[in-house]
Design a protein around this motif. Structure first.
Motif, PDB file in Angstrom:
ATOM      1  N   LEU A 157      49.365  37.115  32.739  1.00 25.84           N
ATOM      2  CA  LEU A 157      48.435  36.008  32.934  1.00 25.84           C
ATOM      3  C   LEU A 157      49.193  34.909  33.666  1.00 25.84           C
ATOM      4  CD1 LEU A 157      46.893  35.837  29.334  1.00 25.84           C
ATOM      5  CD2 LEU A 157      45.904  36.948  31.341  1.00 25.84           C
ATOM      6  N   VAL A 158      48.640  34.463  34.786  1.00 25.66           N
ATOM      7  CA  VAL A 158      49.327  33.456  35.597  1.00 25.66           C
ATOM      8  C   VAL A 158      48.389  32.284  35.833  1.00 25.66           C
ATOM      9  CG1 VAL A 158      50.505  32.967  37.753  1.00 25.66           C
ATOM     10  CG2 VAL A 158      50.708  35.245  36.706  1.00 25.66           C
ATOM     11  N   GLU A 159      48.761  31.133  35.263  1.00 25.67           N
ATOM     12  CA  GLU A 159      47.962  29.920  35.428  1.00 25.67           C
ATOM     13  C   GLU A 159      48.353  29.183  36.705  1.00 25.67           C
ATOM     14  OE1 GLU A 159      48.936  30.025  30.876  1.00 25.67           O
ATOM     15  OE2 GLU A 159      49.987  30.392  32.782  1.00 25.67           O
ATOM     16  N   LEU A 198      41.698  24.435  36.562  1.00 24.19           N
ATOM     17  CA  LEU A 198      42.755  25.400  36.283  1.00 24.19           C
ATOM     18  C   LEU A 198      42.219  26.810  36.481  1.00 24.19           C
ATOM     19  CD1 LEU A 198      44.332  23.918  33.020  1.00 24.19           C
ATOM     20  CD2 LEU A 198      44.782  23.321  35.408  1.00 24.19           C
ATOM     21  N   SER A 199      43.091  27.678  36.961  1.00 22.99           N
ATOM     22  CA  SER A 199      42.767  29.093  37.098  1.00 22.99           C
ATOM     23  C   SER A 199      43.802  29.917  36.355  1.00 22.99           C
ATOM     24  CB  SER A 199      42.769  29.504  38.573  1.00 22.99           C
ATOM     25  OG  SER A 199      41.828  28.771  39.324  1.00 22.99           O
ATOM     26  N   CYS A 200      43.379  31.068  35.903  1.00 22.28           N
ATOM     27  CA  CYS A 200      44.299  31.993  35.243  1.00 22.28           C
ATOM     28  C   CYS A 200      43.946  33.396  35.735  1.00 22.28           C
ATOM     29  CB  CYS A 200      44.188  31.895  33.737  1.00 22.28           C
ATOM     30  SG  CYS A 200      45.192  33.102  32.839  1.00 22.28           S
ATOM     31  N   ALA A 201      44.843  33.964  36.495  1.00 25.38           N
ATOM     32  CA  ALA A 201      44.631  35.303  37.040  1.00 25.38           C
ATOM     33  C   ALA A 201      45.302  36.333  36.148  1.00 25.38           C
ATOM     34  CB  ALA A 201      45.199  35.377  38.456  1.00 25.38           C
ATOM     35  N   ALA A 202      44.565  37.372  35.820  1.00 18.31           N
ATOM     36  CA  ALA A 202      45.064  38.409  34.913  1.00 18.31           C
ATOM     37  C   ALA A 202      45.281  39.714  35.656  1.00 18.31           C
ATOM     38  CB  ALA A 202      44.074  38.625  33.776  1.00 18.31           C
ATOM     39  N   SER A 203      46.254  40.459  35.192  1.00 17.99           N
ATOM     40  CA  SER A 203      46.503  41.780  35.769  1.00 17.99           C
ATOM     41  C   SER A 203      46.875  42.758  34.665  1.00 17.99           C
ATOM     42  CB  SER A 203      47.628  41.710  36.802  1.00 17.99           C
ATOM     43  OG  SER A 203      48.829  41.265  36.209  1.00 17.99           O
ATOM     44  N   ALA A 204      46.719  44.044  34.985  1.00 12.45           N
ATOM     45  CA  ALA A 204      47.091  45.131  34.088  1.00 12.45           C
ATOM     46  C   ALA A 204      46.267  45.138  32.804  1.00 12.45           C
ATOM     47  CB  ALA A 204      48.580  45.098  33.754  1.00 12.45           C
ATOM     48  N   LEU A 205      45.004  44.774  32.906  1.00 10.54           N
ATOM     49  CA  LEU A 205      44.120  44.895  31.764  1.00 10.54           C
ATOM     50  C   LEU A 205      42.684  45.072  32.262  1.00 10.54           C
ATOM     51  CD1 LEU A 205      42.596  41.938  31.729  1.00 10.54           C
ATOM     52  CD2 LEU A 205      44.600  41.231  30.458  1.00 10.54           C
ATOM     53  N   PHE A 251      39.808  43.537  32.366  1.00 13.54           N
ATOM     54  CA  PHE A 251      39.515  42.119  32.163  1.00 13.54           C
ATOM     55  C   PHE A 251      38.191  41.908  31.449  1.00 13.54           C
ATOM     56  CE2 PHE A 251      40.509  37.805  33.084  1.00 13.54           C
ATOM     57  CZ  PHE A 251      39.310  37.157  33.370  1.00 13.54           C
ATOM     58  N   SER A 252      37.192  42.679  31.810  1.00 11.92           N
ATOM     59  CA  SER A 252      35.857  42.466  31.259  1.00 11.92           C
ATOM     60  C   SER A 252      35.761  42.816  29.773  1.00 11.92           C
ATOM     61  CB  SER A 252      34.833  43.285  32.041  1.00 11.92           C
ATOM     62  OG  SER A 252      35.142  44.667  31.935  1.00 11.92           O
ATOM     63  N   ARG A 253      36.800  43.395  29.188  1.00 13.08           N
ATOM     64  CA  ARG A 253      36.816  43.723  27.763  1.00 13.08           C
ATOM     65  C   ARG A 253      37.630  42.727  26.945  1.00 13.08           C
ATOM     66  NH1 ARG A 253      35.446  48.841  26.391  1.00 13.08           N
ATOM     67  NH2 ARG A 253      35.172  47.828  24.375  1.00 13.08           N
ATOM     68  N   THR A 257      34.682  22.706  31.212  1.00 20.11           N
ATOM     69  CA  THR A 257      33.851  23.903  31.261  1.00 20.11           C
ATOM     70  C   THR A 257      34.719  25.125  31.507  1.00 20.11           C
ATOM     71  OG1 THR A 257      31.985  22.636  32.158  1.00 20.11           O
ATOM     72  CG2 THR A 257      31.899  25.028  32.365  1.00 20.11           C
ATOM     73  N   ILE A 258      34.590  26.109  30.645  1.00 24.38           N
ATOM     74  CA  ILE A 258      35.298  27.372  30.833  1.00 24.38           C
ATOM     75  C   ILE A 258      34.346  28.374  31.461  1.00 24.38           C
ATOM     76  CG2 ILE A 258      34.757  28.228  28.496  1.00 24.38           C
ATOM     77  CD1 ILE A 258      37.535  29.582  28.480  1.00 24.38           C
ATOM     78  N   SER A 259      34.869  29.165  32.379  1.00 24.78           N
ATOM     79  CA  SER A 259      34.063  30.205  33.013  1.00 24.78           C
ATOM     80  C   SER A 259      34.981  31.355  33.398  1.00 24.78           C
ATOM     81  CB  SER A 259      33.327  29.658  34.240  1.00 24.78           C
ATOM     82  OG  SER A 259      34.252  29.218  35.221  1.00 24.78           O
ATOM     83  N   ARG A 260      34.374  32.480  33.721  1.00 24.53           N
ATOM     84  CA  ARG A 260      35.171  33.638  34.104  1.00 24.53           C
ATOM     85  C   ARG A 260      34.487  34.384  35.230  1.00 24.53           C
ATOM     86  NH1 ARG A 260      35.956  37.084  28.987  1.00 24.53           N
ATOM     87  NH2 ARG A 260      36.811  38.602  30.458  1.00 24.53           N
ATOM     88  N   ASP A 261      35.296  35.005  36.058  1.00 21.98           N
ATOM     89  CA  ASP A 261      34.801  35.863  37.133  1.00 21.98           C
ATOM     90  C   ASP A 261      35.447  37.220  36.908  1.00 21.98           C
ATOM     91  OD1 ASP A 261      34.260  37.252  39.470  1.00 21.98           O
ATOM     92  OD2 ASP A 261      34.444  35.485  40.726  1.00 21.98           O
ATOM     93  N   ASN A 262      34.696  38.127  36.310  1.00 22.10           N
ATOM     94  CA  ASN A 262      35.260  39.427  35.964  1.00 22.10           C
ATOM     95  C   ASN A 262      35.599  40.255  37.200  1.00 22.10           C
ATOM     96  OD1 ASN A 262      35.152  38.815  33.267  1.00 22.10           O
ATOM     97  ND2 ASN A 262      33.338  40.057  32.836  1.00 22.10           N
ATOM     98  N   ALA A 263      34.938  39.978  38.299  1.00 22.59           N
ATOM     99  CA  ALA A 263      35.250  40.706  39.538  1.00 22.59           C
ATOM    100  C   ALA A 263      36.610  40.280  40.103  1.00 22.59           C
ATOM    101  CB  ALA A 263      34.166  40.458  40.574  1.00 22.59           C
ATOM    102  N   LYS A 264      37.017  39.049  39.782  1.00 26.83           N
ATOM    103  CA  LYS A 264      38.288  38.530  40.285  1.00 26.83           C
ATOM    104  C   LYS A 264      39.371  38.498  39.219  1.00 26.83           C
ATOM    105  CE  LYS A 264      36.272  35.629  43.897  1.00 26.83           C
ATOM    106  NZ  LYS A 264      36.171  34.257  44.463  1.00 26.83           N
ATOM    107  N   ASN A 265      39.032  38.992  38.016  1.00 24.81           N
ATOM    108  CA  ASN A 265      40.011  38.970  36.913  1.00 24.81           C
ATOM    109  C   ASN A 265      40.580  37.567  36.695  1.00 24.81           C
ATOM    110  OD1 ASN A 265      39.569  41.705  36.755  1.00 24.81           O
ATOM    111  ND2 ASN A 265      41.732  42.272  36.794  1.00 24.81           N
ATOM    112  N   THR A 266      39.711  36.592  36.739  1.00 28.24           N
ATOM    113  CA  THR A 266      40.164  35.197  36.661  1.00 28.24           C
ATOM    114  C   THR A 266      39.289  34.401  35.706  1.00 28.24           C
ATOM    115  OG1 THR A 266      40.989  35.296  38.938  1.00 28.24           O
ATOM    116  CG2 THR A 266      40.649  33.115  37.993  1.00 28.24           C
TER     117      THR A 266
END
Length: 127
Positions: free
Chosen positions: A4-6, A20-27, A29-31, A69-78
């Motif tokens: 996870l990289v903020e 703020l953004s947090c990009a995730a990898s190796a998971l 994400f949508s779960r 406000t928190i939000s997520r973009d599952n297509a971008k893993n962010t």
């Protein structure tokens, strides 16, 4: 290995905004449920916001309700944290966190729930 990289922290005047953004990898994400926490110098890490795996459920700390406000973009893993009307007391290192969930609708305000954490990004709000 989950990473996870903020990003997006910085110095802003009171009343200003940051995203703020947090990009995730190796998971898968949508779960994963996601959370934002913060820690100011000399204080415990505290909950800021959380969002369910589906994105349909959110919860906020009372101190940030109506401003963040928190939000997520599952297509971008962010995951994002839009912060408006910032106050000096929002100054802290902000961390994103993730944990696997079998449910699309649950979330967690407890830091102990989360198994994966980012390295943090500094937010400083000047008065």
């Amino acid at each position: 290995q989950v990473q996870l990289v903020e990003s997006g922290g910085g110095l802003v005047q009171a009343g200003g905004s940051l995203r703020l953004s947090c990009a995730a990898s190796a998971l898968t994400f949508s779960r994963y449920i996601l959370g934002w926490f913060r820690q100011a110098p000399g204080k415990e890490r505290e909950f800021v916001a959380t969002i369910s795996a589906s994105g349909r459920s959110t919860e906020y700390a009372d101190s940030v309700k109506g401003r963040f406000t928190i939000s997520r973009d599952n297509a971008k893993n962010t995951v994002y944290l839009q912060m408006n009307s910032l106050k000096p007391e929002d100054t802290a290192v902000y961390y994103c966190a993730a944990d696997f969930s079998y449910s699309g609708s649950t979330y967690s305000t407890l830091p102990g729930t989360y198994n994966h954490w980012g390295q943090g990004t500094q937010v400083t709000v000047s008065s």
